[in-house]
Design an enzyme around this catalytic site. Sequence first.
Site, short mmCIF file in Angstrom:
data_model
loop_
_atom_site.label_atom_id
_atom_site.label_comp_id
_atom_site.label_asym_id
_atom_site.label_seq_id
_atom_site.Cartn_x
_atom_site.Cartn_y
_atom_site.Cartn_z
N GLY A 224 1.14 10.75 11.12
CA GLY A 224 0.23 9.60 11.16
C GLY A 224 -1.01 9.87 10.33
O GLY A 224 -1.53 8.99 9.63
N TRP B 41 -0.10 9.65 6.67
CA TRP B 41 0.10 8.26 6.26
C TRP B 41 -1.20 7.69 5.69
O TRP B 41 -1.18 6.86 4.78
CB TRP B 41 0.56 7.43 7.46
CG TRP B 41 0.67 5.96 7.18
CD1 TRP B 41 1.75 5.31 6.64
CD2 TRP B 41 -0.33 4.96 7.41
NE1 TRP B 41 1.48 3.98 6.52
CE2 TRP B 41 0.22 3.72 6.98
CE3 TRP B 41 -1.61 4.97 7.93
CZ2 TRP B 41 -0.48 2.53 7.06
CZ3 TRP B 41 -2.32 3.78 8.01
CH2 TRP B 41 -1.76 2.58 7.58
N HIS B 42 -2.33 8.15 6.23
CA HIS B 42 -3.61 7.59 5.80
C HIS B 42 -3.98 8.00 4.37
O HIS B 42 -4.75 7.31 3.71
CB HIS B 42 -4.73 8.01 6.76
CG HIS B 42 -4.70 7.22 8.03
ND1 HIS B 42 -3.88 7.55 9.07
CD2 HIS B 42 -5.38 6.11 8.42
CE1 HIS B 42 -4.05 6.67 10.05
NE2 HIS B 42 -4.95 5.79 9.68
N GLY B 43 -3.48 9.12 3.93
CA GLY B 43 -3.84 9.51 2.57
C GLY B 43 -3.23 10.85 2.20
O GLY B 43 -2.92 11.67 3.07
N PHE C 251 -5.38 3.15 1.69
CA PHE C 251 -4.26 3.78 2.39
C PHE C 251 -2.96 3.00 2.15
O PHE C 251 -1.93 3.37 2.58
CB PHE C 251 -4.54 3.88 3.89
CG PHE C 251 -5.84 4.59 4.20
CD1 PHE C 251 -6.26 5.65 3.43
CD2 PHE C 251 -6.64 4.17 5.23
CE1 PHE C 251 -7.46 6.28 3.69
CE2 PHE C 251 -7.85 4.80 5.50
CZ PHE C 251 -8.25 5.86 4.73
#
Lengths: 348, 469
Positions: free
Chosen positions: B321, B324-326, B469
């Site tokens: 997770g 996923w943001h960066g 993102f």
Amino acid sequence: MDGQDRVDPSLQPRYRTSVQQVTLAGLVAFTLFSLMNAPTLLRLVLRQPVGWWRSVELPLVHRLERVSHALWLDRPRLAADRALGRGFGTAATFDRLAAANAQPRDADGTKLPPASADDPLDLWIIGDSQARRLGEALMRRALASGVMKATVDSRLATGLSRSDYFDWPSTIQTFVESNRPDAVVTIFGANDPQTLQLDTGVFAAGDSGWLEEYSRRTDIVMSYFERQGIRVYWIGQPISSRVVLTRRMREENAIYAERASMHPNTVYIPLWELFLDADGRYASYLRDGEGALVQMRTDDGVHLTRAGAERAADVIFPRIVADLPQGKDEGASHESRVMRGRFSRNGP
Amino acid sequence: MLFPTPQFALFFIPIFLVSWAVHRHRGIWLLFLLVASYVFYAWWDYTLLPLLAGVTLFSQTIALRLHVAGSERARRLLLFAGVGGNLAVLGLFKYYDFAVVSASNGLRQLGLGLDPPLLRVVLPIGISFFTFQAVSYLVDVYRRGTEPVALGELALYLSFFPHLVAGPIVRAGEIVPQFREIPDARRLPAAEAFFLIVGGLFKKVVVASYLGAEVVDPVFAVPANYSAWQTLVAVYAYAIQIYADFSGYTDIAIGVALLLGIRLPQNFDSPYAARSIGDFWRRWHMTLSRWLRDYLYIPLGGSRVSTAATYRNLLITMLLGGLWHGAAWTFVAWGGMHGLFLAVGRWRRERHRAAREPRSTRSVLAWLATFHLVCLAWIFFRAESFDNALEVLVRLVDLRSAAGPSFGAVAIVVSMLAVQFVPRRLFVELEGAFARLGPVAQGAALAVAFLLIDTLGPEGVPPFIYFQF
């Protein structure tokens, strides 16, 4: 509290409206907001690049602004803008800067004054969005040096082309008169390749008329700092991934270099070569001092990442340090002599 | 085209009018919304349209085959291909350069110098959101939770412009049924939509922009310039900034969709009122939380496995997770910290249950601890590198300077935290009062609100944080 926060069914919205009513409410809101905000809309349109779209919008917004003014609907916004110090200049503000009187000052700007922990060198870093990360990198070094302090004034999407968008000449004059910085680091140019609308005509970026006017404006800024006895480090734009912008930046950099050579207080520092790969082309990833591959440019192909700004500061800061007085007879502080020795031996 | 701009207003007004003019003709209505959504995406970068269309066509091809496949083996293979294909697209654009650079630098440490080729492409906006939605569609079809939808419906589901670039992450089962119903033009939840849009604009344009530019950015850029108190307030301010920025965006997205007769799912529920990290994740970016739960945590085994495996699943879910943001290790660290906090929270719950002891009811302490753990993790999320995060952490404990934070920053942080605890009934009542006004009065109130937001906001609003993102 977030708007969609309705777990409790009793709190489900019971208020329903027809599309006709929503359209009427929207129409009223849009019209009234446009009228009350007419001064800002006019400013937004004036700030757009010169072109057909701006030419279509301008008469419409001018008319809106006149109606708004006649109905006194623009007064709250104008009062708020005045209170917040917002406004915009014109191309003429460069002429005002050119005519600004010199203030008496001991320094001639060809060298830096002595710096010490008690009386640190006052560095002012200004420019477009490139100045933000670059300024922050220089600020970190200045702070670590113990003999310098730095202020960064980075204005998004600004430059020397459009003082109607952001009035750099007035900003420079106001800051210098009230703060008297010892040295200035400037980086402009990324937003400047746009059409200039002057009394003498309309000039697209790259035209001879544009180059002449841009050169004149660059010279006005450098001359002003010279008259004020302020040392200037004029930073050239690094290569960009965009072909046309890169061509324009080359022209701008040539102007900066040429004009800087005519002002003894101004040092031109190019960054172009610093961001080329081994084949002499633009590269977003480059190896840092330790050999690690690091992203130096942001995805837009123009701006510097933090690592890129550090790479640029590695070149700029030693140049500033080298200008600090060296010998006792020149008034150099112990700290600045020690720092100069450190930078010249090992680099920052 | 950012939401809080005149361009978006000029884009949306004709969309609203035409959409309601054609809404009785379902096919034309959907086609119109699809074209509008593709125009919206093309406004960012038209060269990315084939990518969006390609993800749609690929996912639909797999979904249709998956639906008619006879054997479980074939269904699994198709699911693997579909999910793998979508994740490959995401990985190629978002993580390829990051992986190659990390590997190259790792190998260099071992004395192996390599200059691997880099893709050097710009991250397509919204790719993390529409690929995750495509994955959820495929998994739902595989689980027989939803039937394959028509190609046009899928295309609109993935590209619907209010949620296209930064969510909420919607499921096909939530939105496609709404495409099949003709919305009632006499019963529009307009007051709710206007409140969401005005509130979202205020949070983004005024709160997030001010805190970002005046408080957070300077401290994270040069931490050594600031005292412990100033740094602490900057960390709190970042917590508020990212909340105001992201929830502001989703409020506008949900409000805009409501005006078109489509309801998107809730994405935030006063997250800083949470009294545990688990509670925080039930309130923060709720559509991502449930995606991670349903399509990653549960398939890994969830909590129906051994205790050790449950902790492992929590950690893996939150690490991914975070990623996923960066494409940066700081995001992985942020996710890992949350995974660790969740695991410790679970361990404490288990321990209390085993000992049959009542859990602590000291909710103020629980709230304080939760908020500060979330803030601690935000430092890594915001920092540009581990060194930068450590600089900030060091400043927090360096008490040599007593310089205080600005009153404005403290006032905004405290106010925004206080709002998290305001009973929601109050907002609903306010909305009711607004709804009872006539349309002209509503329009005048909206105009004044927009003027206030525009005046208090900066000149030029920075992009939403979650767009990257």
